[in-house]
Write an enzyme that holds these catalytic residues in place. Sequence first.
Site, PDB file in Angstrom:
ATOM      1  N   TYR A   1      29.329  81.144  -0.481  1.00 19.96           N
ATOM      2  CA  TYR A   1      29.569  81.502  -1.880  1.00 19.96           C
ATOM      3  C   TYR A   1      29.392  82.996  -2.126  1.00 19.96           C
ATOM      4  CZ  TYR A   1      28.951  76.510  -3.027  1.00 19.96           C
ATOM      5  OH  TYR A   1      29.037  75.146  -3.105  1.00 19.96           O
TER       6      TYR A   1
ATOM      7  N   HIS B   1      26.451  72.516   5.115  1.00 18.71           N
ATOM      8  CA  HIS B   1      27.489  72.511   4.079  1.00 18.71           C
ATOM      9  C   HIS B   1      28.608  71.511   4.385  1.00 18.71           C
ATOM     10  CE1 HIS B   1      29.515  75.343   0.929  1.00 18.71           C
ATOM     11  NE2 HIS B   1      29.698  74.068   0.640  1.00 18.71           N
TER      12      HIS B   1
END
Length: 266
Positions: free
Chosen positions: A39, A97
């Site tokens: 991110y 993730h």
Amino acid sequence: MDLPRLGFGTYGRTGPEGRDAILAALEIGYRHLDTAQTYDTEREVGEAVRLSGLPRDEVFVTTKVSEGNLGEGQVIPSLERSLEASGLDHVDLALIHWPARKGGPAPEVYLRQLSEAKARGLARQIGVSNFTIALIEEARSILGDGVILTNQVELNPWFRNRKLADHCMSRGIVVTCYEPLARGKVGADPVLQRIAARHRATPEQVALAWELAQGYAVIPTSRNPDRIAQNFAAQDLALSSDELAEIDTLDRGIRSIDPDWGPVWD
């Protein structure tokens, strides 16, 4: 520290504007911030935590190890870089993730490293994201019961993901919903709009309240302070059993996040 069920997602919250949105979330009352190595918001999360003046142990910070950092000897250095970027001495939760794609490292390779990161104090708790039922069971066989705190998956009224969610909850693994508002699209749902009007709420608040009522965690995001506050207020919205059941029928079975290299979904 238990996983706060209402969190603030930080995808897209980069730069000074992003930091200010994260800080606004903390000022409104959020105590769970969700970031990830991909991110590029770990720095903004750390800055917002420091600027908030809140004690570190009052803010639950989650980050996620990227798919490119799953190889042998890569997980722990990647988390050390995450901590350096954020300026924090630990995260409260570290997740994988995405499971490695076909031909990549085996789950045992990266899950053992994730467990070692917890043992070293880099993360207080560990979990996974985008894991299927088969992968959840493999992870449990590697790590043992009660180790995986959460499986972060796409889930909202338009994408119920019921089979996987029910399996996780039956194993004592909290479901954390990403895309809890289907990128804002659920706001147009007439059923949610009708229920919202009844409660003098927004359709988005109704969607979040439905997810929270299932026992899930949710991580909506916004750059708008008013919307951030509205989402936070969803935890005070009590839906009736009939309303919850009606929302349960809205599933369209369409994913927003479905990369061609992702796992074979349940």
